[in-house]
Design a protein around this motif. Sequence first.
Motif, PDB file in Angstrom:
ATOM      1  N   MET A   1       0.835  -1.199   0.000  1.00  0.00           N
ATOM      2  CA  MET A   1       0.000   0.000   0.000  1.00  0.00           C
ATOM      3  C   MET A   1       0.871   1.251   0.000  1.00  0.00           C
ATOM      4  SD  MET A   1      -2.988  -0.520  -0.433  1.00  0.00           S
ATOM      5  CE  MET A   1      -4.149   0.765  -0.677  1.00  0.00           C
ATOM      6  N   LEU A   2       1.952   1.161   0.786  1.00  0.00           N
ATOM      7  CA  LEU A   2       2.875   2.286   0.912  1.00  0.00           C
ATOM      8  C   LEU A   2       3.453   2.660  -0.456  1.00  0.00           C
ATOM      9  CD1 LEU A   2       4.458   2.882   4.043  1.00  0.00           C
ATOM     10  CD2 LEU A   2       6.217   2.823   2.320  1.00  0.00           C
ATOM     11  N   VAL A   3       3.897   1.615  -1.189  1.00  0.00           N
ATOM     12  CA  VAL A   3       4.504   1.847  -2.513  1.00  0.00           C
ATOM     13  C   VAL A   3       3.457   2.388  -3.486  1.00  0.00           C
ATOM     14  CG1 VAL A   3       5.680   0.727  -4.438  1.00  0.00           C
ATOM     15  CG2 VAL A   3       6.206   0.050  -2.101  1.00  0.00           C
ATOM     16  N   VAL A   4       2.248   1.833  -3.413  1.00  0.00           N
ATOM     17  CA  VAL A   4       1.180   2.276  -4.320  1.00  0.00           C
ATOM     18  C   VAL A   4       0.878   3.761  -4.106  1.00  0.00           C
ATOM     19  CG1 VAL A   4      -1.277   2.030  -4.880  1.00  0.00           C
ATOM     20  CG2 VAL A   4       0.127   0.008  -4.528  1.00  0.00           C
ATOM     21  N   PHE A   5       0.729   4.138  -2.831  1.00  0.00           N
ATOM     22  CA  PHE A   5       0.444   5.551  -2.531  1.00  0.00           C
ATOM     23  C   PHE A   5       1.590   6.442  -2.999  1.00  0.00           C
ATOM     24  CE2 PHE A   5      -2.689   4.213   0.857  1.00  0.00           C
ATOM     25  CZ  PHE A   5      -3.776   4.788   0.222  1.00  0.00           C
ATOM     26  N   PHE A   6       2.825   5.978  -2.798  1.00  0.00           N
ATOM     27  CA  PHE A   6       3.978   6.786  -3.179  1.00  0.00           C
ATOM     28  C   PHE A   6       4.017   6.990  -4.703  1.00  0.00           C
ATOM     29  CE2 PHE A   6       8.632   7.266  -3.987  1.00  0.00           C
ATOM     30  CZ  PHE A   6       8.781   8.479  -3.345  1.00  0.00           C
ATOM     31  N   LEU A   7       3.776   5.907  -5.439  1.00  0.00           N
ATOM     32  CA  LEU A   7       3.819   6.015  -6.901  1.00  0.00           C
ATOM     33  C   LEU A   7       2.697   6.913  -7.427  1.00  0.00           C
ATOM     34  CD1 LEU A   7       4.745   2.365  -7.958  1.00  0.00           C
ATOM     35  CD2 LEU A   7       6.223   4.382  -7.838  1.00  0.00           C
ATOM     36  N   PHE A   8       1.518   6.781  -6.841  1.00  0.00           N
ATOM     37  CA  PHE A   8       0.414   7.665  -7.224  1.00  0.00           C
ATOM     38  C   PHE A   8       0.776   9.118  -6.910  1.00  0.00           C
ATOM     39  CE2 PHE A   8      -2.675   4.186  -7.708  1.00  0.00           C
ATOM     40  CZ  PHE A   8      -3.354   4.670  -8.804  1.00  0.00           C
ATOM     41  N   GLY A   9       1.381   9.328  -5.735  1.00  0.00           N
ATOM     42  CA  GLY A   9       1.787  10.672  -5.324  1.00  0.00           C
ATOM     43  C   GLY A   9       2.782  11.272  -6.304  1.00  0.00           C
ATOM     44  N   LYS A  97      -5.794   8.032   6.629  1.00  0.00           N
ATOM     45  CA  LYS A  97      -7.246   8.023   6.434  1.00  0.00           C
ATOM     46  C   LYS A  97      -7.803   6.622   6.238  1.00  0.00           C
ATOM     47  CE  LYS A  97      -8.305  12.183   7.118  1.00  0.00           C
ATOM     48  NZ  LYS A  97      -9.033  12.497   8.344  1.00  0.00           N
ATOM     49  N   GLN A  98      -6.919   5.637   6.098  1.00  0.00           N
ATOM     50  CA  GLN A  98      -7.392   4.253   6.012  1.00  0.00           C
ATOM     51  C   GLN A  98      -7.583   3.642   7.380  1.00  0.00           C
ATOM     52  OE1 GLN A  98      -6.501   1.422   2.668  1.00  0.00           O
ATOM     53  NE2 GLN A  98      -4.540   2.217   3.284  1.00  0.00           N
ATOM     54  N   GLY A  99      -7.076   4.302   8.414  1.00  0.00           N
ATOM     55  CA  GLY A  99      -7.119   3.755   9.782  1.00  0.00           C
ATOM     56  C   GLY A  99      -8.532   3.400  10.216  1.00  0.00           C
ATOM     57  N   ASN A 100      -8.678   2.321  10.943  1.00  0.00           N
ATOM     58  CA  ASN A 100      -9.999   1.820  11.307  1.00  0.00           C
ATOM     59  C   ASN A 100     -10.824   2.814  12.108  1.00  0.00           C
ATOM     60  OD1 ASN A 100     -10.138  -0.650  10.122  1.00  0.00           O
ATOM     61  ND2 ASN A 100      -8.813  -1.565  11.670  1.00  0.00           N
ATOM     62  N   ASP A 101     -10.174   3.485  13.069  1.00  0.00           N
ATOM     63  CA  ASP A 101     -10.932   4.391  13.924  1.00  0.00           C
ATOM     64  C   ASP A 101     -11.518   5.549  13.128  1.00  0.00           C
ATOM     65  OD1 ASP A 101      -8.092   6.164  15.327  1.00  0.00           O
ATOM     66  OD2 ASP A 101      -8.350   5.119  13.452  1.00  0.00           O
ATOM     67  N   LEU A 102     -10.745   6.003  12.106  1.00  0.00           N
ATOM     68  CA  LEU A 102     -11.242   7.124  11.308  1.00  0.00           C
ATOM     69  C   LEU A 102     -12.358   6.684  10.362  1.00  0.00           C
ATOM     70  CD1 LEU A 102      -7.906   8.892  10.788  1.00  0.00           C
ATOM     71  CD2 LEU A 102      -9.990  10.074  11.399  1.00  0.00           C
ATOM     72  N   MET A 103     -12.277   5.434   9.947  1.00  0.00           N
ATOM     73  CA  MET A 103     -13.318   4.920   9.047  1.00  0.00           C
ATOM     74  C   MET A 103     -14.693   5.043   9.699  1.00  0.00           C
ATOM     75  SD  MET A 103     -12.243   1.380   7.407  1.00  0.00           S
ATOM     76  CE  MET A 103     -10.574   1.026   7.055  1.00  0.00           C
ATOM     77  N   LEU A 104     -14.729   4.808  10.991  1.00  0.00           N
ATOM     78  CA  LEU A 104     -16.012   4.785  11.680  1.00  0.00           C
ATOM     79  C   LEU A 104     -16.542   6.184  11.993  1.00  0.00           C
ATOM     80  CD1 LEU A 104     -15.203   1.886  14.126  1.00  0.00           C
ATOM     81  CD2 LEU A 104     -16.596   1.763  12.076  1.00  0.00           C
ATOM     82  N   SER A 105     -15.647   7.170  11.950  1.00  0.00           N
ATOM     83  CA  SER A 105     -16.070   8.496  12.367  1.00  0.00           C
ATOM     84  C   SER A 105     -16.903   9.215  11.300  1.00  0.00           C
ATOM     85  CB  SER A 105     -14.870   9.347  12.745  1.00  0.00           C
ATOM     86  OG  SER A 105     -14.101   9.593  11.602  1.00  0.00           O
ATOM     87  N   HIS A 106     -16.847   8.742  10.056  1.00  0.00           N
ATOM     88  CA  HIS A 106     -17.670   9.359   9.015  1.00  0.00           C
ATOM     89  C   HIS A 106     -18.583   8.311   8.405  1.00  0.00           C
ATOM     90  CE1 HIS A 106     -15.690  13.139   9.195  1.00  0.00           C
ATOM     91  NE2 HIS A 106     -14.508  12.619   8.976  1.00  0.00           N
ATOM     92  N   LYS A 107     -19.650   8.815   7.809  1.00  0.00           N
ATOM     93  CA  LYS A 107     -20.610   7.888   7.212  1.00  0.00           C
ATOM     94  C   LYS A 107     -20.093   7.340   5.887  1.00  0.00           C
ATOM     95  CE  LYS A 107     -23.308  11.288   7.670  1.00  0.00           C
ATOM     96  NZ  LYS A 107     -24.208  12.331   7.377  1.00  0.00           N
ATOM     97  N   ILE A 108     -19.180   8.086   5.268  1.00  0.00           N
ATOM     98  CA  ILE A 108     -18.809   7.716   3.899  1.00  0.00           C
ATOM     99  C   ILE A 108     -17.765   6.599   3.876  1.00  0.00           C
ATOM    100  CG2 ILE A 108     -19.445   9.885   2.841  1.00  0.00           C
ATOM    101  CD1 ILE A 108     -16.694  10.853   3.091  1.00  0.00           C
ATOM    102  N   ALA A 109     -17.772   5.879   2.746  1.00  0.00           N
ATOM    103  CA  ALA A 109     -16.906   4.702   2.616  1.00  0.00           C
ATOM    104  C   ALA A 109     -15.433   5.098   2.757  1.00  0.00           C
ATOM    105  CB  ALA A 109     -17.146   4.069   1.255  1.00  0.00           C
ATOM    106  N   PRO A 110     -14.625   4.263   3.412  1.00  0.00           N
ATOM    107  CA  PRO A 110     -13.232   4.634   3.690  1.00  0.00           C
ATOM    108  C   PRO A 110     -12.404   4.910   2.443  1.00  0.00           C
ATOM    109  CG  PRO A 110     -13.697   2.366   4.353  1.00  0.00           C
ATOM    110  CD  PRO A 110     -15.004   3.010   4.055  1.00  0.00           C
ATOM    111  N   TYR A 111     -12.550   4.078   1.388  1.00  0.00           N
ATOM    112  CA  TYR A 111     -11.710   4.311   0.212  1.00  0.00           C
ATOM    113  C   TYR A 111     -12.105   5.587  -0.513  1.00  0.00           C
ATOM    114  CZ  TYR A 111      -8.906   0.244   0.631  1.00  0.00           C
ATOM    115  OH  TYR A 111      -7.994  -0.653   1.095  1.00  0.00           O
ATOM    116  N   PHE A 112     -13.403   5.867  -0.489  1.00  0.00           N
ATOM    117  CA  PHE A 112     -13.876   7.107  -1.091  1.00  0.00           C
ATOM    118  C   PHE A 112     -13.297   8.302  -0.321  1.00  0.00           C
ATOM    119  CE2 PHE A 112     -17.094  10.496  -1.500  1.00  0.00           C
ATOM    120  CZ  PHE A 112     -16.975  10.687  -2.860  1.00  0.00           C
TER     121      PHE A 112
END
Length: 259
Positions: A1-9, A97-112
Amino acid sequence: MLVVFFLFGLSFGSFIYVAYVRFSPDISLSNYLFSITFNRSICPCCHHRLRYWQLIPLFSWLYLKGRCYFCQCKIPYDYLLLELLCGCAFILIGLDKQGNDLMLSHKIAPYFQVILFLLLACWFLLLAMIDFRYCLLVDFLTQPLMWLGVILAYFNCAFISLEMALIGIFFGYLLLKIPALIFYLVTKKIGLGGGDIKLLAALGAWIPYSRLPLLLIIASLLGMIYYLVLRYLLHYSSLKMIPFGPFLLIAGYGLIYFL
Ligand SMILES: [Zn+2]
């Protein structure tokens, strides 16, 4: 995931740089879109059209040792720095923003949510860079920010409700328009650009309106620190105008991020 994010960045950093250098204050939206979508990259010194392998973010720069393949003209460091900055920012934002605790804090899907934060980061960065260079925030870059906020709020995919977003736009606009108007009536000089007012209105579509005064205070403090550093540490004597947009964008992103 780290490499994917870096390459996209890296790729997005490369694109932001292109979007930044191909912008000019008098360009129309259609010409700008055409230029960043279809125009092939050329060397600014010898005007040679660059080949595909010379356009790979980071690797091309390192392989060519920071020089043009054809004329050996130096490729600026800021190109590389921006790519690296975006690569690192994508890792930080993406993983956070992929962290589990943050996922629950908003209604919207984590990947979105991850995609939304990365998109906003790129958008804000481009706006800030253009404003720093030209002291200009064009409507075709700030208005879509407002509309996207409204559309997402309408479909319940944003961080605030549609009602809040609409009040935010209205409140954000007045929050800068009124002081700007008073300043103009008193001094007969324009103290604040119209672009800044529209930008705060656009940010109002993303942030609860009750936090907009806080946004303005943080942005003003950042602007003041920037001025003091330029004036007294770096001894810039001919400071006539400071762009306010970058500070609104930094404060705005921070507030959206930590909402
Ligand atoms: Zn060249």
